[in-house]
Design a protein around this motif. Sequence first.
Motif, short mmCIF file in Angstrom:
data_model
loop_
_atom_site.label_atom_id
_atom_site.label_comp_id
_atom_site.label_asym_id
_atom_site.label_seq_id
_atom_site.Cartn_x
_atom_site.Cartn_y
_atom_site.Cartn_z
N ALA A 1 0.83 -1.21 0.00
CA ALA A 1 0.00 0.00 0.00
C ALA A 1 0.87 1.26 0.00
N VAL A 2 1.96 1.23 0.77
CA VAL A 2 2.85 2.40 0.81
C VAL A 2 3.53 2.58 -0.54
N LEU A 3 3.99 1.51 -1.14
CA LEU A 3 4.63 1.60 -2.45
C LEU A 3 3.67 2.20 -3.47
N GLN A 4 2.43 1.77 -3.46
CA GLN A 4 1.44 2.32 -4.39
C GLN A 4 1.23 3.81 -4.14
N MET A 5 1.16 4.21 -2.88
CA MET A 5 1.02 5.63 -2.55
C MET A 5 2.22 6.42 -3.07
N MET A 6 3.42 5.85 -2.94
CA MET A 6 4.63 6.52 -3.43
C MET A 6 4.59 6.67 -4.94
N LYS A 7 4.18 5.61 -5.63
CA LYS A 7 4.08 5.68 -7.09
C LYS A 7 3.04 6.70 -7.52
N ASP A 8 1.89 6.69 -6.85
CA ASP A 8 0.82 7.64 -7.17
C ASP A 8 1.25 9.08 -6.92
N SER A 9 2.05 9.30 -5.86
CA SER A 9 2.43 10.67 -5.50
C SER A 9 3.44 11.27 -6.48
N GLU A 10 4.07 10.44 -7.30
CA GLU A 10 5.01 10.96 -8.30
C GLU A 10 4.30 11.80 -9.35
N SER A 11 3.02 11.54 -9.55
CA SER A 11 2.28 12.23 -10.60
C SER A 11 1.45 13.41 -10.08
N VAL A 12 1.53 13.69 -8.79
CA VAL A 12 0.79 14.83 -8.24
C VAL A 12 1.76 15.82 -7.62
N ALA A 13 1.33 17.06 -7.52
CA ALA A 13 2.21 18.11 -7.02
C ALA A 13 2.53 17.94 -5.54
N ALA A 14 1.59 17.49 -4.76
CA ALA A 14 1.81 17.34 -3.32
C ALA A 14 1.32 15.98 -2.86
N ALA B 1 11.91 -7.55 0.57
CA ALA B 1 10.72 -7.95 -0.20
C ALA B 1 10.95 -8.00 -1.70
N GLY B 2 12.17 -7.74 -2.14
CA GLY B 2 12.44 -7.84 -3.57
C GLY B 2 12.79 -6.51 -4.21
N SER B 3 13.19 -6.59 -5.46
CA SER B 3 13.73 -5.42 -6.17
C SER B 3 12.72 -4.29 -6.32
N GLU B 4 11.45 -4.61 -6.45
CA GLU B 4 10.47 -3.53 -6.60
C GLU B 4 10.52 -2.59 -5.40
N PHE B 5 10.78 -3.11 -4.20
CA PHE B 5 10.86 -2.28 -3.00
C PHE B 5 12.25 -1.68 -2.84
N SER C 1 17.35 3.48 3.58
CA SER C 1 16.07 3.97 4.08
C SER C 1 15.10 4.07 2.91
N ILE C 2 13.83 4.13 3.23
CA ILE C 2 12.81 4.24 2.20
C ILE C 2 12.87 5.65 1.62
N ARG C 3 12.89 5.74 0.32
CA ARG C 3 12.99 7.02 -0.38
C ARG C 3 11.91 7.99 0.10
N GLY C 4 12.34 9.19 0.42
CA GLY C 4 11.40 10.23 0.83
C GLY C 4 11.11 10.25 2.32
N SER C 5 11.60 9.26 3.06
CA SER C 5 11.36 9.25 4.51
C SER C 5 12.30 10.22 5.20
#
Length: 155
Positions: A31-44, A137-141, A61-65
């Motif tokens: 769910a967090v990964l999806q939120m991160m992907k979605d947030s790339e296309s929005v301004a905030a 959890a693998g390369s996607e993460f 560390s997780i990108r953006g944390s």
Amino acid sequence: MASGNLVAIAPWHSVYPPPRDVELKSITRDAVLQMMKDSESVAAKDFLLIDLRRTDYEGGSIRGSINLPAQSLYPTIPTLYSLFKASGLHKIIWYCSSSRGRGSRAAGWFRDYIDKRGDNEMESLVLFEGIKGWATAGSEFVNWMNEYDAAFWEK
């Protein structure tokens, strides 16, 4: 002190009250990964990831944390809340190595503060399985990590 006598040292968090909220909400890494992907296309974005590790802030560390060591967190909660609120954040996601100690404690303390403020818009969530779960959890993460060190996670 006589040889063999050990002095018990209280854990760092014992000087603070335990979180009242024991029914914490967790969020999956998917769910967090999806939120991160979605947030790339929005301004905030409306969420923030907080890494609570201090001396064990290794392996990446997780990108953006942001890093806010748990040991200094409790007294800063009112200020953090004000900053997060002013920034329009709705989900605050806490993690440590496994999210079973510092992560859940921080999420609970922050949830208590949100409740005290009567805020129904902000959520305090703990990242299920913490950074260790994310990093293994693998390369996607792993691709969404900064300063990833594979050798650290193979231990």
